[in-house]
Design an enzyme around this catalytic site. Structure first.
Site, PDB file in Angstrom:
ATOM      1  N   ASP A  52      -2.099  -5.066  -9.947  1.00 60.30           N
ATOM      2  CA  ASP A  52      -1.870  -3.847  -9.505  1.00 60.30           C
ATOM      3  C   ASP A  52      -3.209  -2.984  -9.654  1.00 60.30           C
ATOM      4  O   ASP A  52      -3.329  -2.510 -10.583  1.00 60.30           O
ATOM      5  CB  ASP A  52      -0.535  -3.195  -9.602  1.00 60.30           C
ATOM      6  N   GLU A  93      -1.137  -6.399  -5.489  1.00 62.55           N
ATOM      7  CA  GLU A  93      -0.029  -5.464  -4.760  1.00 62.55           C
ATOM      8  C   GLU A  93      -0.811  -5.176  -3.480  1.00 62.55           C
ATOM      9  O   GLU A  93      -0.124  -4.985  -2.526  1.00 62.55           O
ATOM     10  CB  GLU A  93       0.199  -4.255  -5.553  1.00 62.55           C
ATOM     11  N   GLU A  94      -2.071  -4.972  -3.193  1.00 62.72           N
ATOM     12  CA  GLU A  94      -2.681  -4.726  -1.935  1.00 62.72           C
ATOM     13  C   GLU A  94      -2.834  -5.708  -0.863  1.00 62.72           C
ATOM     14  O   GLU A  94      -3.211  -5.346   0.187  1.00 62.72           O
ATOM     15  CB  GLU A  94      -3.897  -3.723  -2.169  1.00 62.72           C
ATOM     16  N   ASP A 115       3.620   0.399   1.586  1.00 62.00           N
ATOM     17  CA  ASP A 115       2.948   1.829   1.200  1.00 62.00           C
ATOM     18  C   ASP A 115       1.828   2.147   1.994  1.00 62.00           C
ATOM     19  O   ASP A 115       0.945   1.311   2.194  1.00 62.00           O
ATOM     20  CB  ASP A 115       2.840   1.666  -0.374  1.00 62.00           C
ATOM     21  N   LEU A 155      -4.474  -0.143  -8.587  1.00 56.05           N
ATOM     22  CA  LEU A 155      -4.407   1.215  -8.906  1.00 56.05           C
ATOM     23  C   LEU A 155      -2.876   1.878  -8.643  1.00 56.05           C
ATOM     24  O   LEU A 155      -2.551   2.124  -7.596  1.00 56.05           O
ATOM     25  CB  LEU A 155      -5.374   2.059  -7.846  1.00 56.05           C
ATOM     26  N   ASP A 156      -2.318   1.233  -9.747  1.00 56.51           N
ATOM     27  CA  ASP A 156      -0.559   1.804  -9.936  1.00 56.51           C
ATOM     28  C   ASP A 156      -0.640   3.327 -10.125  1.00 56.51           C
ATOM     29  O   ASP A 156      -1.288   3.792 -10.711  1.00 56.51           O
ATOM     30  CB  ASP A 156      -0.209   1.013 -11.050  1.00 56.51           C
ATOM     31  N   GLU A 209       3.673  -5.731 -12.296  1.00 56.55           N
ATOM     32  CA  GLU A 209       4.270  -4.264 -12.962  1.00 56.55           C
ATOM     33  C   GLU A 209       5.268  -4.853 -14.107  1.00 56.55           C
ATOM     34  O   GLU A 209       4.961  -4.553 -15.420  1.00 56.55           O
ATOM     35  CB  GLU A 209       4.800  -3.592 -11.863  1.00 56.55           C
ATOM     36  N   ASP A 266      -7.157   3.058  -3.235  1.00 54.29           N
ATOM     37  CA  ASP A 266      -6.246   1.698  -3.462  1.00 54.29           C
ATOM     38  C   ASP A 266      -7.158   0.540  -3.022  1.00 54.29           C
ATOM     39  O   ASP A 266      -7.360  -0.269  -3.410  1.00 54.29           O
ATOM     40  CB  ASP A 266      -5.086   1.744  -2.642  1.00 54.29           C
TER      41      ASP A 266
END
Ligand code: P6P
Length: 336
Positions: free
Chosen positions: A112, A91-92, A62, A114-115, A273, A68
């Site tokens: 995560d 996630e990052e 992404d 900043l989902d 998540e 983020d």
């Protein structure tokens, strides 16, 4: 100071009172500190010119938003400097972060930071999601400590950045609690117990119907049922998992991001998540299913991730509505 419920425990006193574990107090305070800092960054994003892309891509491929990157750095710093963490999965970041032995501790945290960040530039609710494991006995801290079933988590939660900033979390086997950030004192104070309404609550279904042509037939039949039943359901979809699950926990209904022809494992990530939200939904009285996944219809919390960024289909909410999905699979001859 008006409006502050002096009896509402702050986060640290609540965690200590309920767990008697000072290291867990330190961990939750580090997470709460991160959420306060991220909340401030989100609220000031327009003023501080933090909207837009950072020009990089994350582990998911992404496009990373500036926020983020900032939120990720905030969480990594707070957790790494807490002295109680050994393994961090974000996630990052493609790879896990292993805290040096001299500074590490018993917790392994998947998050995560900043989902839903694709919603940032239009000021729609976003959030932080986290799941916590304890290192296996004798481990120095490796990914093996975190590539475990959701049922092995000791704590999970999220923070939703919206009209209010609310931190919702649960300890294994316990209820789900909601703490609201009081801007007057800069503390998270206890406000409510999260419990799915008895009977399933409001008839709300939440999914991205733009994917419907890719769905399997039982999912198509489920959504068609919601639309055509004598008292049709209402559709609500924010496109930010934290917002959609927060509403489901409070109002009832069902949140669905199923496996489909386009995404055979679903879209959402299991460690930061699926598992945290499944724990909260189950401990609030609901069901968190994968739908048909790896040849069976099972519990999200039973899945064993093979990679830290593995995906998993999600069908979660009140039992009344998840059971409609089960009925549609049974009708299609799937053993549920
Ligand atoms: P779609 C946000 O990007 C996210 O990871 C979740 O917060 C959200 O539920 C989902 O993806 C939305 O995905 O495909 O509907 O845009």
């Amino acid at each position: 100071m008006s409006g502050v419920d002096v009896n509402a425990p702050t986060l640290g006193s609540f965690v200590m009172r309920n767990t008697k574990d000072p290291e867990l107090v330190i961990l939750m305070n580090a997470i709460a500190l991160s959420c306060k800092q991220i909340a401030t960054a989100v609220k000031r994003a327009g003023i501080a010119k933090l909207y837009g892309l950072a020009g990089e891509q994350n582990s998911t491929g992404d496009d990373q938003k500036m926020l983020d990157v900032m939120s990720n750095e905030i969480m990594i710093n707070a957790l790494r400097n807490s002295g109680v963490c050994s393994v961090l999965v974000s996630e990052e970041d493609e790879d896990p972060i292993i805290v040096p032995e001299a500074d590490n501790g018993k917790y392994c945290v998947a998050f995560d930071p900043l989902d839903g960040s694709s919603n940032i530039d239009c000021n729609v609710s976003v959030g932080t999601i986290f799941g916590v494991y304890e290192k296996e006995p004798g481990s120095k801290g490796t990914t093996a400590d975190i590539l475990r079933a959701g049922d092995d988590m000791i704590c999970a939660g999220y923070c939703v950045y919206s009209s209010a900033v609310e931190l919702v979390f649960s300890f294994k086997g316990g209820a789900a609690y909601c703490f609201c950030l009081d801007p007057n004192i800069g503390e998270f104070v206890s406000t409510r117990l999260m419990k799915l309404p008895d009977g399933g609550g409001k008839t709300i279904y939440s999914c991205n119907e733009g994917n419907s042509k890719h769905w399997d037939q039982p999912i198509k039949d489920t959504i068609e049922y919601f639309k055509t039943t004598p008292k049709p359901y209402t559709a609500r979809y924010v496109g930010s998992m934290v917002a959609d699950v927060h509403r489901t926990l409070l109002y009832g209904g069902i949140f669905i991001y199923p496996a489909d022809k386009k995404s055979p494992k679903g879209k959402l990530r299991i460690l930061y998540e699926g598992f945290p939200m499944a724990m909260l939904i189950e401990q609030s009285g609901g069901i968190a299913s994968t739908g048909l996944f790896k040849g069976k219809v099972g519990r999200v919390m039973d899945v064993i991730p093979e990679d830290i960024h593995d995906r998993c289909p999600i069908i979660m909410g009140g039992a009344r509505d998840v059971k409609i999905v089960y009925d549609m699979y049974k009708k299609a001859g799937v053993d549920v």
